[in-house]
Design a protein around this motif. Sequence first.
Motif, PDB file in Angstrom:
ATOM      1  N   THR A 181       0.834  -1.207   0.000  1.00 24.22           N
ATOM      2  CA  THR A 181       0.000   0.000   0.000  1.00 24.22           C
ATOM      3  C   THR A 181       0.865   1.252   0.000  1.00 24.22           C
ATOM      4  O   THR A 181       0.622   2.203  -0.753  1.00 24.22           O
ATOM      5  CB  THR A 181      -0.938   0.020   1.219  1.00 24.22           C
ATOM      6  N   ALA A 182       1.901   1.258   0.828  1.00 25.72           N
ATOM      7  CA  ALA A 182       2.807   2.409   0.884  1.00 25.72           C
ATOM      8  C   ALA A 182       3.495   2.631  -0.455  1.00 25.72           C
ATOM      9  O   ALA A 182       3.649   3.777  -0.911  1.00 25.72           O
ATOM     10  CB  ALA A 182       3.851   2.196   1.972  1.00 25.72           C
ATOM     11  N   SER A 183       3.883   1.556  -1.113  1.00 26.63           N
ATOM     12  CA  SER A 183       4.544   1.684  -2.419  1.00 26.63           C
ATOM     13  C   SER A 183       3.612   2.303  -3.447  1.00 26.63           C
ATOM     14  O   SER A 183       4.012   3.175  -4.233  1.00 26.63           O
ATOM     15  CB  SER A 183       5.020   0.307  -2.893  1.00 26.63           C
ATOM     16  N   LEU A 184       2.362   1.871  -3.462  1.00 27.16           N
ATOM     17  CA  LEU A 184       1.400   2.417  -4.412  1.00 27.16           C
ATOM     18  C   LEU A 184       1.046   3.865  -4.072  1.00 27.16           C
ATOM     19  O   LEU A 184       0.834   4.687  -4.976  1.00 27.16           O
ATOM     20  CB  LEU A 184       0.141   1.553  -4.451  1.00 27.16           C
ATOM     21  N   GLN A 185       0.961   4.179  -2.794  1.00 29.29           N
ATOM     22  CA  GLN A 185       0.707   5.562  -2.397  1.00 29.29           C
ATOM     23  C   GLN A 185       1.833   6.474  -2.876  1.00 29.29           C
ATOM     24  O   GLN A 185       1.585   7.595  -3.322  1.00 29.29           O
ATOM     25  CB  GLN A 185       0.553   5.662  -0.881  1.00 29.29           C
ATOM     26  N   TYR A 186       3.064   6.000  -2.799  1.00 26.49           N
ATOM     27  CA  TYR A 186       4.190   6.784  -3.304  1.00 26.49           C
ATOM     28  C   TYR A 186       4.026   7.045  -4.801  1.00 26.49           C
ATOM     29  O   TYR A 186       4.255   8.162  -5.283  1.00 26.49           O
ATOM     30  CB  TYR A 186       5.503   6.051  -3.040  1.00 26.49           C
ATOM     31  N   ALA A 187       3.613   6.016  -5.536  1.00 18.33           N
ATOM     32  CA  ALA A 187       3.437   6.159  -6.979  1.00 18.33           C
ATOM     33  C   ALA A 187       2.344   7.171  -7.314  1.00 18.33           C
ATOM     34  O   ALA A 187       2.475   7.962  -8.254  1.00 18.33           O
ATOM     35  CB  ALA A 187       3.109   4.808  -7.607  1.00 18.33           C
ATOM     36  N   VAL A 188       1.257   7.164  -6.546  1.00 20.34           N
ATOM     37  CA  VAL A 188       0.125   8.052  -6.810  1.00 20.34           C
ATOM     38  C   VAL A 188       0.412   9.478  -6.350  1.00 20.34           C
ATOM     39  O   VAL A 188       0.215  10.442  -7.102  1.00 20.34           O
ATOM     40  CB  VAL A 188      -1.152   7.515  -6.135  1.00 20.34           C
TER      41      VAL A 188
END
Length: 342
Positions: free
Chosen positions: A187-194
């Motif tokens: 989730t943290a990785s995807l939040q960084y991407a967004v």
Amino acid sequence: PTSLSFCPIFGAMGRSGDSAALVALVVSGVALGGVLGLLAVTALGPSKKKRQGFRDDDEEDDFREDLRKRRQLREIIADEAAGMATGFSMDEAREKADAGHEIAKGIPPAEVLSALQKGNIRFWMGTPSRPETSAFERRALISKQFPLTAILGCSDSRVPTEIVFDQGLGDMYVVRVAGNCLDNTTTASLQYAVYHLKVKVLMVLGHEGCAAIKAAQLPDRDIAKEPECLGNLLSSLKRGLCEANLKAVRDAKAHDREAVTTNVKRQVEKLTEDEGIMEKVKKEELIIVGAFYEISSGIVDFFHEVDAIAARNIAAQERAAPMIKRQPSRGVLTRLGDEPKL
């Protein structure tokens, strides 16, 4: 230290400290030598064959195809030689990265999703573009990255995400974990991407024959025998599957697909719980979508799309009934929020 005094030119350069001139001389020599070598081979090879004549049309076609490839190769070598001579400063690399970033900013999410669909078509039709980058383009990626897509995919070795969508270096931000599921790290990785990379499409990609999803359907006593971390992962996946619906599916392949797509839809729904992500969806800055990769055919089906329209439907349903019941998959064109409630 090794001395360059064995050659008067290199020795003089070494004594004067003119390293830039030395590098330029070496690079120019290598590039020029490569181009001249190819020209010589091309001039000798085809001309010799042509003097001999052709036995049939197929032989002539082979010759012409060989000649075409040689010409393409000469052009590539010439371009690379020019880049080696003039295009390798970090300032130029940064300029290229900045220009590419500006172009990426103006591409709407729907266009990015369409490009992914077209890339997958090229892949399964056997006509991929293989967008490999030159040394100069790779160097341009040092200063920044600006992928247009973030994908939560499975760790399965048979699902190489960039290849499946015919994408190149820097095009996709990929998070891979068994069962393509959300936890703190993913989730943290995807939040960084967004939030920071400003991706335009956020995808959850499941696939045919996912071992993690199969294992998550085992009895609890069997899952308990697995190592602690693996058992926790399988239990988490199991909670997101609709076992009653899955038991009603008798066909093995259909059952496999239903289980995988159910998990994908659950992960998509978890992403919609992030208020910041949904705000970007409402502003038409982001599309969330689920996908299913069929290993046997190479085709990716897209479903459970969350765009600005779906976001408004979700908000309306939540106001009317906060608990939205999940639905079994109804095909590849479903949009989250459009399905009737049970």
